[in-house]
Design a protein around this motif. Sequence first.
Motif, PDB file in Angstrom:
ATOM      1  N   TYR A 102       0.702  -1.217  -0.137  1.00 40.05           N
ATOM      2  CA  TYR A 102      -0.106   0.121  -0.126  1.00 40.05           C
ATOM      3  C   TYR A 102       0.832   1.218  -0.015  1.00 40.05           C
ATOM      4  O   TYR A 102       1.771   1.264   0.789  1.00 40.05           O
ATOM      5  N   ILE A 103       0.311   2.167  -0.891  1.00 40.93           N
ATOM      6  CA  ILE A 103       1.326   3.394  -0.830  1.00 40.93           C
ATOM      7  C   ILE A 103       1.408   4.204   0.496  1.00 40.93           C
ATOM      8  O   ILE A 103       2.175   5.055   0.620  1.00 40.93           O
ATOM      9  N   GLU A 104       0.452   4.048   1.403  1.00 40.54           N
ATOM     10  CA  GLU A 104       0.379   4.369   2.494  1.00 40.54           C
ATOM     11  C   GLU A 104       1.520   4.176   3.521  1.00 40.54           C
ATOM     12  O   GLU A 104       1.416   4.574   4.607  1.00 40.54           O
ATOM     13  N   CYS A 105       1.906   2.754   3.293  1.00 38.31           N
ATOM     14  CA  CYS A 105       2.763   2.143   4.265  1.00 38.31           C
ATOM     15  C   CYS A 105       3.980   1.535   3.267  1.00 38.31           C
ATOM     16  O   CYS A 105       4.050   0.642   3.256  1.00 38.31           O
ATOM     17  N   LEU A 106       4.728   2.620   2.832  1.00 39.10           N
ATOM     18  CA  LEU A 106       5.929   2.235   1.797  1.00 39.10           C
ATOM     19  C   LEU A 106       7.010   1.574   2.649  1.00 39.10           C
ATOM     20  O   LEU A 106       7.581   0.469   1.972  1.00 39.10           O
ATOM     21  N   ASP A 107       7.274   1.819   3.839  1.00 37.61           N
ATOM     22  CA  ASP A 107       8.097   1.102   4.583  1.00 37.61           C
ATOM     23  C   ASP A 107       8.024  -0.342   4.747  1.00 37.61           C
ATOM     24  O   ASP A 107       8.609  -1.410   4.407  1.00 37.61           O
ATOM     25  N   LYS A 108       6.574  -0.702   4.826  1.00 37.32           N
ATOM     26  CA  LYS A 108       6.298  -2.241   4.989  1.00 37.32           C
ATOM     27  C   LYS A 108       6.300  -2.950   3.370  1.00 37.32           C
ATOM     28  O   LYS A 108       6.580  -4.076   3.387  1.00 37.32           O
ATOM     29  N   ALA A 109       6.073  -2.132   2.612  1.00 36.64           N
ATOM     30  CA  ALA A 109       6.272  -2.646   1.253  1.00 36.64           C
ATOM     31  C   ALA A 109       7.756  -3.041   0.967  1.00 36.64           C
ATOM     32  O   ALA A 109       7.915  -3.639   0.026  1.00 36.64           O
TER      33      ALA A 109
END
Length: 143
Positions: free
Chosen positions: A119-126
């Motif tokens: 998700y673009i709201e959670c770039l670190d998780k991506a």
Amino acid sequence: YYGKVLKTSQDLKTSACCTAGTPPNWLRFALARVPDEILSKYYGCGSTLPTGITGLDVLDLGSGSGRDCYVASALVGEMGSVTGVEMTDEQIAVSRKHVASYTAALGFKKPNLRFLKGYIECLDKAGVAANSIDLVISNCVVN
């Protein structure tokens, strides 16, 4: 919707997301190299890419089939990199399919292009590291 209902850009029921006019020559040249499957599943509007991005690390938010990423890969060259972040399994599968053959055709020793599911709201998780990006683009995702 993207990948489940829409199979190609021909399935769009509106002209709201369409490209008006002819792209500039530098963009037409780069688009001509992009695999047909990637182009057929493009749902964006025009081009989000500026000129003069050689060597930059580019991030595409909501990269879809990856059309803008593939073009950016050619424009940033072997010393730059392009990362697409997409949340749909269908689009990620398509975007990843041609990376090795496309970048090899550009003459690159190793791919400079990758696609991450997330998700673009959670770039670190991506998997996008902090302070690793020079230019952020988004085509009909962040409006």
